[in-house]
Design a protein around this motif. Sequence first.
Motif, PDB file in Angstrom:
ATOM      1  N   ALA A   8       0.807  -1.225   0.000  1.00  0.00           N
ATOM      2  CA  ALA A   8       0.000   0.000   0.000  1.00  0.00           C
ATOM      3  C   ALA A   8       0.840   1.274   0.000  1.00  0.00           C
ATOM      4  CB  ALA A   8      -0.925   0.006   1.223  1.00  0.00           C
ATOM      5  N   ASN A  52      -2.443  -5.805   0.685  1.00  0.00           N
ATOM      6  CA  ASN A  52      -3.104  -4.529   0.952  1.00  0.00           C
ATOM      7  C   ASN A  52      -2.690  -3.497  -0.095  1.00  0.00           C
ATOM      8  OD1 ASN A  52      -0.556  -3.663   1.940  1.00  0.00           O
ATOM      9  ND2 ASN A  52      -1.484  -2.466   3.577  1.00  0.00           N
ATOM     10  N   HIS A  54      -3.261   0.776  -1.695  1.00  0.00           N
ATOM     11  CA  HIS A  54      -3.710   2.148  -1.462  1.00  0.00           C
ATOM     12  C   HIS A  54      -3.392   3.038  -2.658  1.00  0.00           C
ATOM     13  CE1 HIS A  54      -4.327   6.030   0.563  1.00  0.00           C
ATOM     14  NE2 HIS A  54      -3.149   6.391   0.072  1.00  0.00           N
ATOM     15  N   HIS A  55      -2.139   3.041  -3.088  1.00  0.00           N
ATOM     16  CA  HIS A  55      -1.656   3.930  -4.144  1.00  0.00           C
ATOM     17  C   HIS A  55      -1.815   3.239  -5.500  1.00  0.00           C
ATOM     18  CE1 HIS A  55       0.598   7.362  -5.554  1.00  0.00           C
ATOM     19  NE2 HIS A  55       1.584   6.623  -6.029  1.00  0.00           N
ATOM     20  N   PRO A  57      -4.389   1.489  -6.656  1.00  0.00           N
ATOM     21  CA  PRO A  57      -4.785   0.107  -6.361  1.00  0.00           C
ATOM     22  C   PRO A  57      -5.290  -0.650  -7.577  1.00  0.00           C
ATOM     23  CG  PRO A  57      -6.438   1.650  -5.560  1.00  0.00           C
ATOM     24  CD  PRO A  57      -5.251   2.464  -5.964  1.00  0.00           C
ATOM     25  N   ASP A  78      -8.322  -3.349   0.796  1.00  0.00           N
ATOM     26  CA  ASP A  78      -8.294  -2.023   0.173  1.00  0.00           C
ATOM     27  C   ASP A  78      -8.228  -0.915   1.231  1.00  0.00           C
ATOM     28  OD1 ASP A  78      -8.778   0.330  -1.324  1.00  0.00           O
ATOM     29  OD2 ASP A  78      -9.874  -0.822  -2.825  1.00  0.00           O
ATOM     30  N   GLU A  79      -7.146  -0.153   1.190  1.00  0.00           N
ATOM     31  CA  GLU A  79      -6.970   0.999   2.070  1.00  0.00           C
ATOM     32  C   GLU A  79      -6.964   2.300   1.263  1.00  0.00           C
ATOM     33  OE1 GLU A  79      -3.695   0.600   4.817  1.00  0.00           O
ATOM     34  OE2 GLU A  79      -4.005  -1.564   4.985  1.00  0.00           O
ATOM     35  N   SER A  80      -7.730   2.326   0.181  1.00  0.00           N
ATOM     36  CA  SER A  80      -7.751   3.498  -0.688  1.00  0.00           C
ATOM     37  C   SER A  80      -8.159   4.758   0.063  1.00  0.00           C
ATOM     38  CB  SER A  80      -8.708   3.263  -1.868  1.00  0.00           C
ATOM     39  OG  SER A  80      -8.250   2.210  -2.684  1.00  0.00           O
ATOM     40  N   ARG A  82      -7.892   5.326   3.386  1.00  0.00           N
ATOM     41  CA  ARG A  82      -7.057   5.694   4.526  1.00  0.00           C
ATOM     42  C   ARG A  82      -5.961   4.662   4.748  1.00  0.00           C
ATOM     43  NH1 ARG A  82      -8.951   5.747  10.894  1.00  0.00           N
ATOM     44  NH2 ARG A  82      -7.383   7.199  11.676  1.00  0.00           N
ATOM     45  N   LEU A  83      -4.726   5.121   4.725  1.00  0.00           N
ATOM     46  CA  LEU A  83      -3.611   4.235   5.045  1.00  0.00           C
ATOM     47  C   LEU A  83      -3.619   3.912   6.535  1.00  0.00           C
ATOM     48  CD1 LEU A  83      -0.557   5.554   3.008  1.00  0.00           C
ATOM     49  CD2 LEU A  83      -1.446   3.227   2.986  1.00  0.00           C
TER      50      LEU A  83
END
Length: 255
Positions: A8, A52, A54-55, A57, A78-80, A82-83
């Motif tokens: 992420a 996981n 985020h960036h 994704p 998916d932590e899109s 919030r990390l």
Amino acid sequence: MKAIVFAAGVGSRMKPWTDSHPKALAPIGGVPMLQLVLEKLKAAGADGVVVNVHHFPEQIREFLAENRNFGLDIEISDESDRLLETGGALAKIFRESRIIREASDAEAIVVHNADILTDFPVQELVSKLNDNEAALLIDPQRDSTRRFLFNAHWRLAGWTNLTNGAVRPEGLNPAGLQRGAFGGVHAMNKRTLADVSRYCGAELRPFSIVDFYLDISPTKPVSAFVPAQPYMWFDIGTSEKLAAAEKAFAAKSAE
């Protein structure tokens, strides 16, 4: 064996690549780092992996789909929005992952950063779980400003920052303790992952898994794993480190 891959990271030190790609897809010898990590974990016996994101994704999802998940049962956490850092990410995975839910309480879970290129024997790390809550890949020789502190039996006792002299827990005397740099790979079982979730609290929040390990270490054994044989290890957190890793990868491939 199950595995969790942290993919992420934003990779701000790897610009301009990360202006349009996730760091986990940075290539080494033409092969994305995420692929190298997944193939290593599969060879070590992992049959289910949670990644996981985020960036960018969607790029990781597309990459996995194009490669049919490399023959693994893979889930995305998916932590899109919030990390959650390393600890919060693990708490989220414990609460939401089918792969983890279906694992036995004693089954080993290897946690591997996607930006670490290394060839140490994963199964030897897993074997350290027999008598420990967790086992951490540790290098006593590698230069690092931040070091874990261990007793004579390589059980975790604390942490120190060599730059500013900070020590945790507060008041710990580092004299006589062994020091080692963390290698970005560790192992725990499902029971310990459940403890991470409880440590997080009712609401998911960002926190470091280092905090968890330090807080449980007085009462629960967390041990270092120091490979007996020399091994390759690279952190590709910067463009310069990526280039160094690619050079080493090319040299090893030519052997």
